[in-house]
Design a protein around this motif. Structure first.
Motif, PDB file in Angstrom:
ATOM      1  N   SER A 206       8.643  33.351   8.809  1.00 56.48           N
ATOM      2  CA  SER A 206      10.100  33.233   8.775  1.00 56.48           C
ATOM      3  C   SER A 206      10.808  34.502   9.230  1.00 56.48           C
ATOM      4  CB  SER A 206      10.562  32.882   7.356  1.00 56.48           C
ATOM      5  OG  SER A 206      10.367  33.983   6.473  1.00 56.48           O
ATOM      6  N   ALA A 207      10.040  35.571   9.517  1.00 57.31           N
ATOM      7  CA  ALA A 207      10.653  36.824   9.955  1.00 57.31           C
ATOM      8  C   ALA A 207      11.353  36.664  11.295  1.00 57.31           C
ATOM      9  CB  ALA A 207       9.590  37.923  10.038  1.00 57.31           C
ATOM     10  N   ALA A 208      10.959  35.619  12.049  1.00 55.40           N
ATOM     11  CA  ALA A 208      11.597  35.391  13.346  1.00 55.40           C
ATOM     12  C   ALA A 208      13.009  34.862  13.201  1.00 55.40           C
ATOM     13  CB  ALA A 208      10.755  34.416  14.171  1.00 55.40           C
ATOM     14  N   ASN A 209      13.369  34.365  12.026  1.00 53.15           N
ATOM     15  CA  ASN A 209      14.707  33.828  11.788  1.00 53.15           C
ATOM     16  C   ASN A 209      15.586  34.879  11.117  1.00 53.15           C
ATOM     17  OD1 ASN A 209      13.773  31.296  12.728  1.00 53.15           O
ATOM     18  ND2 ASN A 209      13.002  30.826  10.667  1.00 53.15           N
ATOM     19  N   VAL A 210      16.822  34.953  11.545  1.00 50.42           N
ATOM     20  CA  VAL A 210      17.743  35.928  10.967  1.00 50.42           C
ATOM     21  C   VAL A 210      18.106  35.546   9.537  1.00 50.42           C
ATOM     22  CG1 VAL A 210      20.008  37.022  11.185  1.00 50.42           C
ATOM     23  CG2 VAL A 210      18.671  36.481  13.241  1.00 50.42           C
TER      24      VAL A 210
END
Length: 260
Positions: A206-210
């Motif tokens: 989920s780190a790819a999502n802001v």
């Protein structure tokens, strides 16, 4: 400590642990993204599939096994009631003078068996009741053996009654072993580790999502914690919320029908 409280604490601990692991995984992913232009989760699909596949398999295995053992314990209560009822009916083969003491002992025995597991995890009380049960079994056996050899007993008294008594006594050992039949603790430990690792990997991805998707995070943690709670509760049906005590009514009904 009561098993329900213990299981609730385990479930709550897993929920909090998964939330923390998710946050830790997200921060690890963000830290990696800050030092590299590559997608943090790129190439990790096979590893994640293995972890979540094993987690799903282990949950299915432990849940299915717990449910089967729960039903088996209920079935054993019915088997014991049938065995006692059969032996009770075959007392008619004995002389009338010998039936009275045996019927009284049978009623005491049935009453004892109907409450044999009401103490849950209190092993001291269970051991005391088991010792009383064993002594009563010896008493019934000796009385039945002597009565079946009496000249006024039916010719088939020993052939029919003694095997029925043997089956009635054997089922107590079967039930005692069934109550202690649980998966090794390492299975639950592995399940807990896999659930926490799964939350860590989800947070890393989920780190790819802001923005965080709190709905998915909370639902995943709650469902996994609830699944573990139900599995443990099924494994100990005399101590938790999911109980097998209602099946003891068949022994109570049998006792009510045992007329002097």
């Amino acid at each position: 400590m009561d098993l329900t409280i213990t299981t609730a604490l385990v479930g709550s601990g897993l929920f909090i642990g998964m939330m923390l692991c998710h946050e830790l995984g997200r921060r690890i992913g963000l830290a990696r993204s800050a030092h590299s232009q590559d997608d943090p989760a790129k190439g990790a699909g096979a590893a994640e599939a293995a972890v979540f596949g094993l987690m799903g398999l282990l949950i299915a295995f432990t849940f299915s096994g717990a449910a089967e053992r729960f039903e088996a314990r209920r079935h054993l209560i019915t088997q014991e009631a049938n065995a006692i009822g059969t032996a009770w009916l075959r007392l008619e083969l004995l002389p009338a003078a010998n039936q009275g003491p045996l019927r009284q002992a049978f009623r005491h025995y049935t009453e004892l068996r109907s409450t044999a597991y009401r103490h849950g995890g209190q092993s001291t009380l269970q051991q005391q009741e088991q010792a009383t049960t064993t002594a009563l079994q010896n008493q019934i056996w000796q009385q039945a053996l002597a009565a079946s050899r009496h000249p006024q007993a039916a010719p088939q008294a020993g052939v029919l009654l003694l095997p029925a008594l043997n089956e009635m006594f054997d089922i107590t050992t079967t039930r005692a072993m069934a109550s202690q039949n649980h998966p090794p603790m390492v299975v639950y430990l592995l399940l807990g580790i896999l659930v926490l690792v799964g939350a860590l990997l989800i947070g890393f991805d989920s780190a790819a999502n802001v923005q965080r998707s709190w709905l998915h995070i909370v639902v995943f943690a709650a469902i996994m914690a609830l699944a573990v709670f139900v599995i443990i509760d099924l494994e100990y049906p005399r101590q938790g919320l999911i109980r097998v005590d209602s099946a003891d009514q068949v022994l109570g009904s049998l006792l009510a029908g045992m007329k002097p």
